[in-house]
Write an enzyme that holds these catalytic residues in place. Sequence first.
Site, mmCIF file in Angstrom:
data_model
loop_
_atom_site.group_PDB
_atom_site.id
_atom_site.type_symbol
_atom_site.label_atom_id
_atom_site.label_comp_id
_atom_site.label_asym_id
_atom_site.label_seq_id
_atom_site.Cartn_x
_atom_site.Cartn_y
_atom_site.Cartn_z
ATOM 1 C CG ASP A 11 23.123 -31.363 15.604
ATOM 2 O OD1 ASP A 11 22.519 -32.434 15.834
ATOM 3 O OD2 ASP A 11 23.687 -31.111 14.527
ATOM 4 C CE1 TYR A 228 40.315 -21.512 21.042
ATOM 5 C CE2 TYR A 228 41.593 -21.807 19.034
ATOM 6 C CZ TYR A 228 41.488 -21.348 20.330
ATOM 7 O OH TYR A 228 42.549 -20.742 20.922
ATOM 8 C CE LYS A 231 33.843 -18.321 14.726
ATOM 9 N NZ LYS A 231 34.467 -18.504 13.466
HETATM 10 MG MG MG Z 1 24.142 -31.652 12.721
HETATM 11 MG MG MG Z 2 22.760 -27.369 13.191
#
Ligand code: MG
Ligand code: MG
Length: 376
Positions: A11, A228, A231
């Site tokens: 993304d 983390y 994920k």
């Molecule tokens: Mg996004």
């Molecule tokens: Mg997404």
Amino acid sequence: MDITLSIIKADTGGFVGHTAVHPEMMAAARSEITKAIAEGLLIDGNVAACGDDISLIMTHQREPENAAIHSFAWNVFRETTVIAKRLGLYGAGQDLLSDAFSGNLRGMGPGYAELSFTERPSEPVICFLADKTEPGAWNLPLYKMFADPFNTAGLVIDAKMHAGFRFEVYDLYEEKRIWFDCPKDLYEMLMFIGAPARYVIHRVESPTLGEPAAATSTQRLSLIAGKYVGKDDPVMIVRAQSGLPAVGEVLEPFAFPHTVAGCMRGSHHAPLTPVSLAQAHPSRFDGPPRVVALGFQLHEGKLIGPRDLFDDVAFDGARTTAGEVMDYLRRHGPFEPHRLALEDLEYTTMHELERRLADRWESMGEPVRAQKGIAS
Ligand code: MG
Ligand code: MG
Ligand code: F6R
């Protein structure tokens, strides 16, 4: 012919909010893929998006986690980030967690599923892309495809599938992995994969064919800046037919829109909704989570396709159910099980509340069990 199929996704900015990828970013990624094919790095490639994630679907003859392939993907994502910044898109570059590329993408933000195999005379593969969920979302459908005879008739009536399948499961918190041989280890395996926030199927193999059958973008979690990462919005590759589940058996689990974690602020359960590419734009409560299935025939490494496999009225029932389940869950508002358990929330005000309310909590004395001498 030995081939590696890699899906690498990130993304790098949402249009609008977290709902979709801007067409200019898609065009830039496609043009980079065309160049990489011309230069001989890739045999073939395709660019697709599910929600705000761009997936580069690529074939080549290098091993998984190859530095040249991963750095190519990294550079594509840097380029799409530049466009996202120029257009002021939301969360521009959000999955690029480092300034410089080093070796491979592990722990750097983008996710990847990669599978190396010898191409069969006819090689149907399905690339699944999901948004607003996590890699454990594949556990239930993979279990049904490769271990449940009520889903996969071939487990009962195809001699090549009778010996079952092997599943590699990661424990994301303890950096451990284990192989389960199903059906022998079915019940043991379910104890773990039924907890998909922690135990995630990474790979499936056919012991009869000696062939890998499926791979997911489950990476070991990396601790970066005290958080983390790795994920996130997962992808998966599944090979089909001829001793592996048929295309219809691979898709059938998604006729049940099971509930997964990841919707709205990464902190809610909602149904995983199978959709066509045209509907892969989660806009209700930043969800419900979406999954698309892109089918290809691989031929001499070329990606013949895709076919947009959930673009089928047969999945309308799943979409209607998902809408009803979403209504039902939404009515819980901030209550579990719609909201995730405290330890799984991606966003939380709890730490601040604990600090702020510490002196308003009054002790009510020794725990009752201790007073009565009951062993705990
Ligand atoms: Mg996004
Ligand atoms: Mg997404
Ligand atoms: C992102 C996601 C969204 C965001 C939410 C809040 O993939 O799941 O639900 O978490 O839109 O985003 P911010 O905090 O950036 O305003």
